[in-house]
Design a protein around this motif. Structure first.
Motif, PDB file in Angstrom:
ATOM      1  N   LEU A 138     -56.122   0.826  30.735  1.00  0.00           N
ATOM      2  CA  LEU A 138     -56.252   0.435  32.146  1.00  0.00           C
ATOM      3  C   LEU A 138     -55.754  -0.992  32.335  1.00  0.00           C
ATOM      4  O   LEU A 138     -55.085  -1.297  33.325  1.00  0.00           O
ATOM      5  N   VAL A 178     -58.201   8.710  37.628  1.00  0.00           N
ATOM      6  CA  VAL A 178     -57.490   7.535  37.109  1.00  0.00           C
ATOM      7  C   VAL A 178     -57.140   6.595  38.262  1.00  0.00           C
ATOM      8  O   VAL A 178     -57.360   5.378  38.177  1.00  0.00           O
ATOM      9  N   LEU A 203     -58.598   2.724  38.826  1.00  0.00           N
ATOM     10  CA  LEU A 203     -57.691   1.581  38.998  1.00  0.00           C
ATOM     11  C   LEU A 203     -57.986   0.838  40.302  1.00  0.00           C
ATOM     12  O   LEU A 203     -58.031  -0.395  40.321  1.00  0.00           O
TER      13      LEU A 203
END
Length: 184
Positions: A105, A144, A148
């Motif tokens: 990440l 995901v 983020l």
């Protein structure tokens, strides 16, 4: 005076009930978090996050991590950064990120902070119902993206892209993935 005494006793009882409820809810949440974290590693895998030191001009360097990271991999979930692509692999039927996702990440965040755009695509394996797999691939990609955004990446810097073929390549564990590519 008995009315004031009754009111204070009632307020005390309500406060006690509220505190007990908070303790019970907190206990359940703590137990669930503890239970979800394996006490002993049932399977340990070595996952190296590496990027070639001298990438060709057409390749993009996503991150430079020089150490090997050892993480517990639950049922096939893992992370890999290679050739400018961050791959998040998922356990069967799950949209939960694998432990150790922080480095991957961070690589995506670093790329976006450098002015690039993250393109997120979800893939699935070929076992089971195709429609369910499609939805799971989408949910994984959204997970995901949401992580983020939660870590401060502006939503307009992340594109969800449904690939033309969502059935991933490789074996089933390799197929259940979300790819993040950083574009200029």
């Amino acid at each position: 005076m008995t009315n004031n005494t009754d009111d204070s006793q009632q307020n005390f009882a309500l406060g006690l009930i509220a505190i007990l409820l908070l303790l019970i809810v907190g206990g359940v949440i703590a137990f669930a978090a503890w239970h979800k974290t394996p006490a002993k590693a049932s399977a340990t895998a070595r996952t190296a996050i590496t990027v070639p030191a001298a990438a060709p001009a057409t390749q993009t360097t996503v991150a430079e991590v020089t150490e090997t990271v050892t993480v517990t991999i639950p049922d096939g979930a893992s992370i890999r950064v290679a050739n400018g692509v961050v791959n998040f692999y998922f356990a069967t039927g799950s949209a939960d990120l694998a432990p150790g996702a922080a480095e991957a990440l961070a690589a995506v965040i670093k790329g976006v902070e450098a002015g690039r755009k993250a393109v997120v695509s979800g893939f699935h394996d070929t076992t089971g119902d195709a429609a369910v797999n499609e939805q799971l691939a989408k949910k994984r990609a959204e997970t995901v993206r949401d992580v983020l955004v939660g870590l401060g990446v502006p939503a307009d810097k992340i594109d969800l892209l449904r690939p033309p073929v969502t059935a991933g390549s490789g074996n089933d564990a390799q197929a259940r993935r979300v790819e993040v590519k950083l574009l200029d």
